[in-house]
Design an enzyme around this catalytic site. Structure first.
Site, PDB file in Angstrom:
ATOM      1  N   GLY A  81       2.554  -1.006   4.407  1.00  0.00           N
ATOM      2  CA  GLY A  81       2.713   0.389   4.037  1.00  0.00           C
ATOM      3  C   GLY A  81       4.175   0.765   3.922  1.00  0.00           C
ATOM      4  N   GLY A  82       4.737   1.283   5.007  1.00  0.00           N
ATOM      5  CA  GLY A  82       6.104   1.821   5.006  1.00  0.00           C
ATOM      6  C   GLY A  82       7.135   0.915   4.347  1.00  0.00           C
ATOM      7  N   GLY A 102       1.818   2.472  10.692  1.00  0.00           N
ATOM      8  CA  GLY A 102       2.798   3.545  10.554  1.00  0.00           C
ATOM      9  C   GLY A 102       3.446   3.959  11.854  1.00  0.00           C
ATOM     10  N   GLU A 111      -6.102  -4.597  10.339  1.00  0.00           N
ATOM     11  CA  GLU A 111      -5.091  -3.573  10.568  1.00  0.00           C
ATOM     12  C   GLU A 111      -5.452  -2.766  11.818  1.00  0.00           C
ATOM     13  OE1 GLU A 111      -2.898  -2.444   6.700  1.00  0.00           O
ATOM     14  OE2 GLU A 111      -4.767  -1.356   6.726  1.00  0.00           O
ATOM     15  N   ASN A 132       0.869  -1.176   0.000  1.00  0.00           N
ATOM     16  CA  ASN A 132       0.000   0.000   0.000  1.00  0.00           C
ATOM     17  C   ASN A 132       0.909   1.231   0.000  1.00  0.00           C
ATOM     18  OD1 ASN A 132      -1.824   2.011   0.416  1.00  0.00           O
ATOM     19  ND2 ASN A 132      -2.448   1.371   2.465  1.00  0.00           N
ATOM     20  N   TRP A 133       1.051   1.820  -1.182  1.00  0.00           N
ATOM     21  CA  TRP A 133       1.984   2.948  -1.297  1.00  0.00           C
ATOM     22  C   TRP A 133       1.401   4.247  -0.738  1.00  0.00           C
ATOM     23  CZ3 TRP A 133       4.390   2.468  -6.921  1.00  0.00           C
ATOM     24  CH2 TRP A 133       5.288   1.390  -6.937  1.00  0.00           C
ATOM     25  N   LYS A 134       0.094   4.255  -0.469  1.00  0.00           N
ATOM     26  CA  LYS A 134      -0.555   5.478   0.034  1.00  0.00           C
ATOM     27  C   LYS A 134      -0.248   6.650  -0.904  1.00  0.00           C
ATOM     28  CE  LYS A 134      -0.407   3.382   4.539  1.00  0.00           C
ATOM     29  NZ  LYS A 134      -0.411   3.526   5.993  1.00  0.00           N
ATOM     30  N   HIS A 174      -9.922   1.317   4.155  1.00  0.00           N
ATOM     31  CA  HIS A 174      -8.678   1.537   4.903  1.00  0.00           C
ATOM     32  C   HIS A 174      -8.941   2.546   6.027  1.00  0.00           C
ATOM     33  CE1 HIS A 174      -4.619   2.744   5.949  1.00  0.00           C
ATOM     34  NE2 HIS A 174      -4.224   1.615   5.402  1.00  0.00           N
ATOM     35  N   GLU A 227      -7.337   4.948   7.109  1.00  0.00           N
ATOM     36  CA  GLU A 227      -7.087   6.352   6.770  1.00  0.00           C
ATOM     37  C   GLU A 227      -8.258   6.931   5.987  1.00  0.00           C
ATOM     38  OE1 GLU A 227      -3.199   5.708   5.098  1.00  0.00           O
ATOM     39  OE2 GLU A 227      -2.477   5.187   7.093  1.00  0.00           O
ATOM     40  N   SER A 277       2.718  -1.913  10.479  1.00  0.00           N
ATOM     41  CA  SER A 277       4.155  -1.974  10.780  1.00  0.00           C
ATOM     42  C   SER A 277       4.772  -3.341  10.470  1.00  0.00           C
ATOM     43  CB  SER A 277       4.417  -1.569  12.231  1.00  0.00           C
ATOM     44  OG  SER A 277       3.986  -0.235  12.457  1.00  0.00           O
TER      45      SER A 277
END
Ligand code: PGA
Length: 244
Positions: free
Chosen positions: A227-228, A167, A161, A7-9, A93, A95, A206
């Protein structure tokens, strides 16, 4: 089936995305069996799908509108995702729920729209820190999954999640993940979502190459939504190898 989804956001521009894909493709394990997906921002979907789909990777949108077309400035539809090579779409998601007003009712329409356009929904669910601290985790997950009683069964992936682990570098502990995933599986069965389709349940929050092997050892953890660590082709390539 194991699944690893990046997930590159709201990260990367075209030059960076191209370099990432070229690097990652060199790292894909020979004969690897994991399903691998990348969810880039809308602007990079064409580029990324052109590069990775020939190698069998899936491309996901990070969100989409439930309507096929119309006066919805700033939105992108399911058929538009298909048009640029997506085979799936992230939905719900945290976010999106937290910053953009995504609701469970809206997600019912989006899941149905995704199925109509032959897109695989990757439904994201999870509790906030306050909800976990007050002992409401399973209630929250149950409420978020209850929309599946409305949608009926269909092809689906789910990602658990915990919001407090996204994150933050603070990964959920194995017993917490195990409890949540077992509950999610039971709810999927109860709502009939698992009768016709195998639904993999991914963990997100994470995930790193250091933590992934332990997570993969937990019953009902079918992979990761990352993500990260997915912004680094070396780390993402490691996660794919660990998934087998
Ligand atoms: P993270 O993000 O791996 O950076 O915690 C996961 C996600 O939001 O899907």
């Amino acid at each position: 089936m194991r699944c690893v989804v990046a997930n590159w956001k709201m990260n990367l521009r075209s030059g960076e995305a191209q370099a990432f894909c070229e690097d990652l493709l060199l790292r894909l394990p020979e004969g690897g069996s994991a399903e691998v997906g990348i969810a880039p921002p809308f602007t990079l979907l064409s580029l990324v799908s052109g590069l990775v789909r020939p190698r069998g990777l899936q491309v996901f949108g990070q969100n989409a509108h439930a309507e096929d077309k119309g006066a919805f400035t700033g939105e992108v539809s399911m058929p538009q995702l298909r048009d640029v090579g997506c085979s799936g779409v992230l939905l719900g998601h945290s976010e999106r729920r937290q910053f953009f007003g995504e609701t469970d009712a809206g997600l019912i329409k989006k899941i149905k729209a995704a199925w109509q356009w032959d897109l695989l929904p990757l439904l994201c669910i999870g509790e906030s820190l306050a909800e976990r601290d007050s002992g409401a985790t399973l209630d929250v997950l149950g409420r978020q999954l209850s929309i599946l009683a409305e949608t009926g069964p269909g092809p689906l992936w789910v990602a658990y999640e915990p919001v407090w682990a996204i994150g933050t570098g603070r990964r959920a502990e194995a017993p917490q993940v195990q409890e949540a995933h077992a509950f999610i599986r039971a709810e999927l069965i109860r709502h009939g979502a698992c009768t016709d389709y195998e639904v993999p349940i991914l963990y997100g929050g994470s995930v790193t190459p250091e933590s992934f092997p332990e997570l993969l050892g937990i019953p009902e953890v079918a992979g990761g939504l990352v993500g990260g660590a997915s912004l680094d082709p070396h780390k993402f390539g490691e996660l794919i190898k660990q998934a087998g």
